[in-house]
Enzyme design. Structure first.
Site, mmCIF file in Angstrom:
data_model
loop_
_atom_site.group_PDB
_atom_site.id
_atom_site.type_symbol
_atom_site.label_atom_id
_atom_site.label_comp_id
_atom_site.label_asym_id
_atom_site.label_seq_id
_atom_site.Cartn_x
_atom_site.Cartn_y
_atom_site.Cartn_z
ATOM 1 N N GLY A 8 6.705 16.887 65.171
ATOM 2 C CA GLY A 8 5.488 17.548 65.612
ATOM 3 C C GLY A 8 4.334 16.577 65.741
ATOM 4 O O GLY A 8 3.228 16.950 66.109
ATOM 5 N N LYS A 12 3.698 9.868 66.965
ATOM 6 C CA LYS A 12 5.047 9.325 66.792
ATOM 7 C C LYS A 12 5.824 9.402 68.103
ATOM 8 O O LYS A 12 6.581 8.497 68.438
ATOM 9 C CB LYS A 12 5.787 10.086 65.689
ATOM 10 N N ASP A 66 13.450 9.647 59.630
ATOM 11 C CA ASP A 66 12.903 9.916 58.309
ATOM 12 C C ASP A 66 12.650 8.555 57.687
ATOM 13 O O ASP A 66 13.427 7.614 57.889
ATOM 14 C CB ASP A 66 13.854 10.739 57.447
ATOM 15 N N SER A 67 11.554 8.452 56.995
ATOM 16 C CA SER A 67 11.210 7.152 56.433
ATOM 17 C C SER A 67 10.502 7.343 55.109
ATOM 18 O O SER A 67 10.058 8.441 54.771
ATOM 19 C CB SER A 67 10.330 6.361 57.405
#
EC number: 3.6.1.66
Length: 199
Positions: A8, A12, A66-67
């Site tokens: 969302g 990014k 994912d980070s």
């Protein structure tokens, strides 16, 4: 190829679009699709939750990441819980909480980890991992970036990630490295199935 970016975060989407521009993919946002909650205990599980859900719902390949930040002195915390560390509501509060946890600690080594996953509607997934090692300062420096960037000095650098331009950060960041691995794999067309790359 049309690809859904399962986030969302419009910033990014732009960052991913810039990193993968030479592939000529048509990247699109979620357009109202709600992603499942991140309930995984690894970066891979959380990236898969988002990418696979978006690929199935949209009938298109979907890209998710994912980070997190792993701090040596905290046994790898906050890790996959980086965005929710200490139940603090924002980046500034999470940074203050981290600094409090590290008060008086000499070992300031840490690393950022990013797992980027490309999932297809048929269930095939490709996983790419990037890491950036460095040191955490005792106080924030810099105005750029987000998250833990003001505290993190990459190995071989003197500036924090928050003191770098977006372009400088992208060339060395954990997400940038994972996306570079994806780009290298897809540069000459679709790769063989079962692709996992680490940079």
């Amino acid at each position: 190829m049309r690809v859904v970016v399962a986030t969302g975060n419009a910033g990014k989407v732009r960052e991913i679009a810039e990193a993968l521009s030479e592939l000529g993919w048509q990247l699109e946002g979620l357009n109202g699709l709600t992603l499942p909650e991140e309930t995984g205990t690894t970066y891979e599980e959380n990236a898969a939750l988002k990418a696979c859900a978006a690929a199935l719902a949209k009938g298109l390949p979907a890209l998710a990441d994912d980070s997190g930040l792993e701090v040596a002195a905290l046994d790898g915390q906050p890790g996959v819980y980086s965005a929710r560390f200490g139940n603090r509501p924002n980046d500034t509060e999470r940074n203050l909480y981290l600094l409090e946890k590290l008060r008086g600690v000499q070992d300031r080594r840490a690393k950022f980890v990013s797992v980027v996953m490309l999932a297809y509607p048929d269930g095939h997934v490709e996983t790419y991992r990037g890491e950036l090692t460095g040191t955490l300062l005792e106080g924030p420096r810099g105005e750029n970036g987000f998250g833990y960037d003001p505290l993190f000095v990459p190995d071989g650098e003197t500036r924090t990630l928050a003191e770098m331009t977006v372009a400088e950060k992208r060339t060395i960041s954990h997400r940038g490295r994972a996306l570079a691995a994806l780009l290298a794999t897809h540069r000459n067309g679709p790769p063989p199935r079962e692709t996992v790359r680490t940079e």
